[in-house]
Design a protein around this motif. Structure first.
Motif, PDB file in Angstrom:
ATOM      1  N   VAL A   1     -16.102  64.441  -2.828  1.00 59.36           N
ATOM      2  CA  VAL A   1     -17.499  64.036  -2.903  1.00 59.36           C
ATOM      3  C   VAL A   1     -18.368  64.948  -2.054  1.00 59.36           C
ATOM      4  N   ARG A   2     -17.864  65.303  -0.888  1.00 57.45           N
ATOM      5  CA  ARG A   2     -18.643  66.177   0.004  1.00 57.45           C
ATOM      6  C   ARG A   2     -18.882  67.542  -0.629  1.00 57.45           C
ATOM      7  N   LEU A   3     -17.825  68.059  -1.298  1.00 57.27           N
ATOM      8  CA  LEU A   3     -17.928  69.410  -1.855  1.00 57.27           C
ATOM      9  C   LEU A   3     -18.658  69.438  -3.195  1.00 57.27           C
ATOM     10  N   HIS A   4     -18.479  68.406  -4.024  1.00 53.52           N
ATOM     11  CA  HIS A   4     -18.959  68.479  -5.395  1.00 53.52           C
ATOM     12  C   HIS A   4     -20.001  67.426  -5.741  1.00 53.52           C
ATOM     13  N   GLY A   5     -20.088  66.394  -4.939  1.00 49.71           N
ATOM     14  CA  GLY A   5     -20.943  65.284  -5.335  1.00 49.71           C
ATOM     15  C   GLY A   5     -20.309  64.571  -6.515  1.00 49.71           C
ATOM     16  N   SER A   6     -20.549  63.290  -6.660  1.00 51.77           N
ATOM     17  CA  SER A   6     -19.908  62.571  -7.745  1.00 51.77           C
ATOM     18  C   SER A   6     -20.555  61.218  -7.924  1.00 51.77           C
ATOM     19  N   LYS A   7     -20.591  60.772  -9.207  1.00 50.53           N
ATOM     20  CA  LYS A   7     -21.029  59.418  -9.518  1.00 50.53           C
ATOM     21  C   LYS A   7     -19.865  58.532  -9.939  1.00 50.53           C
ATOM     22  N   SER A   8     -18.731  59.173 -10.355  1.00 51.71           N
ATOM     23  CA  SER A   8     -17.551  58.401 -10.791  1.00 51.71           C
ATOM     24  C   SER A   8     -16.306  59.256 -10.578  1.00 51.71           C
ATOM     25  N   ILE A   9     -15.304  58.658  -9.951  1.00 50.92           N
ATOM     26  CA  ILE A   9     -14.075  59.387  -9.592  1.00 50.92           C
ATOM     27  C   ILE A   9     -12.926  58.894 -10.473  1.00 50.92           C
ATOM     28  N   ALA A  10     -12.104  59.867 -10.931  1.00 52.07           N
ATOM     29  CA  ALA A  10     -10.874  59.523 -11.670  1.00 52.07           C
ATOM     30  C   ALA A  10      -9.668  59.955 -10.843  1.00 52.07           C
ATOM     31  N   LEU A  11      -8.794  58.995 -10.516  1.00 53.27           N
ATOM     32  CA  LEU A  11      -7.536  59.295  -9.806  1.00 53.27           C
ATOM     33  C   LEU A  11      -6.425  59.339 -10.843  1.00 53.27           C
ATOM     34  N   ILE A  12      -5.852  60.533 -11.044  1.00 50.11           N
ATOM     35  CA  ILE A  12      -4.770  60.705 -12.020  1.00 50.11           C
ATOM     36  C   ILE A  12      -3.490  61.013 -11.244  1.00 50.11           C
ATOM     37  N   ALA A  13      -2.541  60.104 -11.278  1.00 47.19           N
ATOM     38  CA  ALA A  13      -1.314  60.287 -10.483  1.00 47.19           C
ATOM     39  C   ALA A  13      -0.221  59.369 -11.044  1.00 47.19           C
ATOM     40  N   THR A  14       0.939  59.440 -10.403  1.00 42.00           N
ATOM     41  CA  THR A  14       2.061  58.587 -10.816  1.00 42.00           C
ATOM     42  C   THR A  14       1.783  57.141 -10.446  1.00 42.00           C
TER      43      THR A  14
ATOM     44  N   VAL B   1     -14.064  54.170  -8.478  1.00 39.09           N
ATOM     45  CA  VAL B   1     -12.830  54.924  -8.750  1.00 39.09           C
ATOM     46  C   VAL B   1     -12.093  54.258  -9.897  1.00 39.09           C
ATOM     47  N   ALA B   2     -11.696  55.063 -10.893  1.00 38.89           N
ATOM     48  CA  ALA B   2     -10.839  54.602 -11.987  1.00 38.89           C
ATOM     49  C   ALA B   2      -9.493  55.319 -11.888  1.00 38.89           C
ATOM     50  N   THR B   3      -8.398  54.627 -12.204  1.00 42.63           N
ATOM     51  CA  THR B   3      -7.058  55.215 -12.072  1.00 42.63           C
ATOM     52  C   THR B   3      -6.438  55.440 -13.435  1.00 42.63           C
ATOM     53  N   TYR B   4      -5.655  56.530 -13.537  1.00 44.62           N
ATOM     54  CA  TYR B   4      -4.968  56.892 -14.776  1.00 44.62           C
ATOM     55  C   TYR B   4      -3.532  57.287 -14.412  1.00 44.62           C
ATOM     56  N   GLU B   5      -2.578  56.576 -14.994  1.00 43.03           N
ATOM     57  CA  GLU B   5      -1.154  56.835 -14.686  1.00 43.03           C
ATOM     58  C   GLU B   5      -0.641  57.986 -15.534  1.00 43.03           C
ATOM     59  N   ILE B   6       0.162  58.842 -14.920  1.00 48.82           N
ATOM     60  CA  ILE B   6       0.753  59.980 -15.616  1.00 48.82           C
ATOM     61  C   ILE B   6       2.245  60.014 -15.325  1.00 48.82           C
ATOM     62  N   GLY B   7       3.030  60.326 -16.344  1.00 42.68           N
ATOM     63  CA  GLY B   7       4.485  60.404 -16.182  1.00 42.68           C
ATOM     64  C   GLY B   7       4.968  61.838 -16.226  1.00 42.68           C
ATOM     65  N   PRO B   8       6.264  62.081 -15.952  1.00 45.72           N
ATOM     66  CA  PRO B   8       6.786  63.448 -15.863  1.00 45.72           C
ATOM     67  C   PRO B   8       6.748  64.201 -17.189  1.00 45.72           C
ATOM     68  N   LEU B   9       6.749  63.484 -18.309  1.00 40.32           N
ATOM     69  CA  LEU B   9       6.766  64.152 -19.609  1.00 40.32           C
ATOM     70  C   LEU B   9       5.395  64.111 -20.289  1.00 40.32           C
ATOM     71  N   ASP B  10       4.401  63.528 -19.619  1.00 36.34           N
ATOM     72  CA  ASP B  10       3.068  63.419 -20.215  1.00 36.34           C
ATOM     73  C   ASP B  10       2.314  64.745 -20.120  1.00 36.34           C
ATOM     74  N   GLU B  11       1.486  64.992 -21.136  1.00 35.58           N
ATOM     75  CA  GLU B  11       0.579  66.130 -21.091  1.00 35.58           C
ATOM     76  C   GLU B  11      -0.599  65.762 -20.191  1.00 35.58           C
ATOM     77  N   VAL B  12      -0.974  66.682 -19.328  1.00 37.34           N
ATOM     78  CA  VAL B  12      -2.020  66.407 -18.351  1.00 37.34           C
ATOM     79  C   VAL B  12      -3.415  66.434 -18.993  1.00 37.34           C
TER      80      VAL B  12
ATOM     81  N   ILE C   1      -9.349  63.535  -9.101  1.00 40.04           N
ATOM     82  CA  ILE C   1      -8.500  63.528  -7.901  1.00 40.04           C
ATOM     83  C   ILE C   1      -7.054  63.406  -8.362  1.00 40.04           C
ATOM     84  N   GLY C   2      -6.151  64.272  -7.858  1.00 38.52           N
ATOM     85  CA  GLY C   2      -4.746  64.193  -8.242  1.00 38.52           C
ATOM     86  C   GLY C   2      -3.884  65.187  -7.494  1.00 38.52           C
ATOM     87  N   GLY C   3      -2.673  65.342  -7.999  1.00 31.72           N
ATOM     88  CA  GLY C   3      -1.754  66.271  -7.388  1.00 31.72           C
ATOM     89  C   GLY C   3      -2.025  67.693  -7.821  1.00 31.72           C
ATOM     90  N   ASN C   4      -1.098  68.595  -7.496  1.00 36.24           N
ATOM     91  CA  ASN C   4      -1.324  70.019  -7.740  1.00 36.24           C
ATOM     92  C   ASN C   4      -1.475  70.329  -9.227  1.00 36.24           C
TER      93      ASN C   4
END
Length: 625
Positions: A89-102, A120-131, A147-150
């Motif tokens: 948020v500090r770097l980009h500013g935001s009105k809605s955040i998506a957390l994509i992770a396991t 904040v809204a969350t989205y689950e991702i699995g090892p075989l899912d397309e990002v 927001i997520g992993g590498n």
């Protein structure tokens, strides 16, 4: 030492991991490898760790790729996620955040917002899912910060979106290392437990078979394989009813409690079968069957009973421990040694205290049966009914007071060894008849039982009475006498062993002086004729007791004739003096009596029944003045 391999998909994480390992208190006991690779490179990599640590999609992918690998996921703490959101948020500013992770990372983060952060809204991702599709879904839902992993942030930035990577803190890495340490050592304990269980199953002296709820064989140890005449690989996962139909009945499904002690014959072997159903919540889940060979049970029973009676089953003496140089004693010893080379019955005849059991033990120790038990029983020490049960044993409940488990008799305990029947003359005619059958048939029958048990024993009997006279009087069976009196050994009484008396006296005195912590006693020459001419009615046992008494009672170093007579146990000293002097020549008799009277001539003359003038003439004659 074990190896932890940390999969770090970006360089910043490598530095954090190295710092966490360097500060870990168990760092000297852990070998670690940091593998700088992302998800796409893992499949082509050679991994060397015993336990793997990774985060997010990398950990999920490792679990999918290697099912048997131990993978620990670095936790994404709420603090790590909150820090990534704040920084984004500090770097980009935001009105809605998506957390994509396991699933582990997003758990509990739904609607995670503060006055400083947008929704904040969350989205689950699995090892075989397309990002990419998941990112597009988040954007279509109104998210303007990913927001997520590498892997997630790299893809989002490639799509021209604002993204912030969740950085792993040193604390989370430390937590993962601690979990790896705990898991490795619990695995070691589990492996030890499994190996211990396997060793137990494979090395117990009975067959063990385990079946599952479908009654298929899951475990079969080597003893069960041998009894079933099958190899484990041939019977594993096959129905028990197919491999061993006799073991499948009664059906373990129908058993509500263990069925113990069933008797079966399997492949020509007589076995005892125990069946134990494993019931959980009222349902049959598994079963254990154990198989014991009857012959093995009998051997174990024999060994246990022998060990329980170990004190009476060991011969402690041999010929090298016998003391004596007299002609009569040496002749008996040579004869006994020759008897040791054969297995015939021996009759030892001798007065009480002459050492009959010592000869019996020595014969056993020098025989081919020396590795077997030596069982000694005194036939005069027990009443007839008790002696019979001791000799022959009994089955449970054979008579009032009998053990419910029964008892093995002394003849059975003596199997492959020697049984010594002392004072055989005191055995009743009834028991003599049973003993005759043992000698003739080499088999016994327990009281209350109808089965004969073969025994391999040598019988040595002993008596201090004249058995021929008892036979004539009808008190001893003639047929038994001739069965026992195959080899006869006569033990000379102590009074006929001459100088052996002095040899044994010195030996016993030395033995008791050492045991009692006394100074070494010596014998005054005046006591020698007394010792040699005492009748020693109790023989060696009598002499041994006198020597023990002398060692304890006499404080002076030199033992005198008076000490000897005082320790003989009679209050009538004059009787003892005459008893000892009887049979001596005149000079020795004078010496003995002067010693007892402390050279009191008047008292000596009185004891000798002569006047003092006669005493003086005799003393002058023998140079004793």
């Amino acid at each position: 030492m074990f190896t932890i391999e940390f999969i770090a998909p970006y360089k910043n994480l490598v530095a954090t991991v190295e710092t966490a390992f360097a500060e870990h208190p168990k760092r000297e006991e852990i070998k670690h490898v940091v593998n700088f690779k992302g998800v796409p490179e893992i499949r082509r990599s050679t991994l060397v760790g015993d336990i793997f640590i990774a985060r997010g999609l990398t950990a999920s992918y490792l679990n999918q790729l290697w099912k048997d690998a131990t993978v620990i996921e670095v936790p994404m703490s709420g603090y790590d996620i909150l820090r990534a959101m704040s920084e984004g948020v500090r770097l980009h500013g935001s009105k809605s955040i998506a957390l994509i992770a396991t699933s582990n990372a997003i758990y509990g983060v739904d609607n995670f917002s503060t006055i400083f952060l947008p929704p904040v809204a969350t989205y689950e991702i699995g090892p075989l899912d397309e990002v990419e599709p998941i990112i597009r879904k988040a954007v279509s839902d109104g998210a303007d910060l990913i927001i997520g992993g590498n892997s997630v942030t790299i893809k989002a930035k490639a799509m021209g979106l604002c993204a912030q990577r969740i950085e792993v803190g040193k604390e989370s890495v430390r937590q993962a290392i601690d979990e790896a340490w705990r898991l490795w050592h619990s695995n070691i304990e589990e492996r030890v437990r499994v190996q211990r269980l396997n060793a137990l199953v494979e090395h117990v002296h009975e067959g063990i078979i385990a079946i599952d709820q479908d009654k298929r064989i899951t475990i079969c140890n080597q003893f069960a394989e041998r009894l079933l005449n099958n190899q484990a690989q041939e019977i594993f996962d096959r129905p028990l009813s197919e491999i061993a139909p006799s073991l499948a009945e009664p059906d373990l499904l129908q058993l509500q409690q263990p069925g113990l002690g069933d008797y079966l014959e399997i492949q020509g072997n007589q076995v005892v079968v125990n069946r134990v159903p494993i019931i959980v919540d009222g349902k049959f889940q598994a079963g254990i069957i154990t198989l014991q060979e009857v012959s093995q049970i009998q051997k174990i029973e024999t060994r246990i009973r022998r060990e329980a009676h170990q004190k009476g089953l060991v011969a402690s003496y041999d010929f090298s421990m016998m003391l004596g140089e007299s002609k009569a004693f040496c002749a008996s010893k040579r004869l006994a040694l020759s008897y040791a080379n054969v297995s015939s019955s021996v009759m030892i005849v001798g007065e009480t205290g002459t050492g009959k059991e010592l000869f019996a033990q020595s014969i056993h120790r020098s025989s081919q049966r020396s590795g077997g038990p030596f069982v000694a029983v005194n036939c005069a020490a027990l009443p007839e009914s008790l002696l019979e049960s001791e000799l022959f044993g009994y089955v449970g409940g054979a008579f009032t007071g009998a053990s419910k488990n029964g008892k093995m008799g002394l003849f059975e305990l003596a199997h492959t060894g020697t049984i010594f029947l002392d004072e055989i003359s005191e055995m009743s005619l009834h028991l003599q008849g049973r003993l005759l059958r043992v000698i003739e048939e080499r088999e016994i029958m327990r009281i209350g039982h109808d089965t004969v048990i073969p025994v391999d024993i040598r019988i040595i009997a002993a008596t201090n009475r004249n058995l021929e006279t008892l036979v004539d009087q009808g008190l001893f069976r003639k047929d038994l006498f001739y069965r026992l009196d195959v080899l006869r050994l006569n033990i000379p009484p102590l009074r006929k062993r001459g100088e052996d008396v002095l040899l044994l006296t010195k030996h016993f005195l030395r033995q008791f002086d050492e045991a009692n912590g006394k100074k070494r006693h010596m014998l005054d020459p005046e006591v020698l004729p007394i010792l040699l001419n005492l009748p020693w009615e109790g023989n060696i046992r009598h002499l041994r007791n006198v020597c023990e008494r002398l060692s304890v009672v006499i404080c002076e170093t030199v033992i005198t004739a008076k000490d000897i007579l005082a320790c003989l146990g009679s209050s009538d000293e004059e009787k003892q003096v005459h008893l000892c002097a009887e049979g001596l020549d005149e000079k020795d008799r004078l010496i003995a009596i002067l010693g007892q009277t402390n050279n009191n001539k008047k008292e000596a003359a009185r004891l000798l029944g002569i006047d003092r003038s006669t005493l003086y003439r005799k003393l002058q004659k023998y140079g004793l003045m």
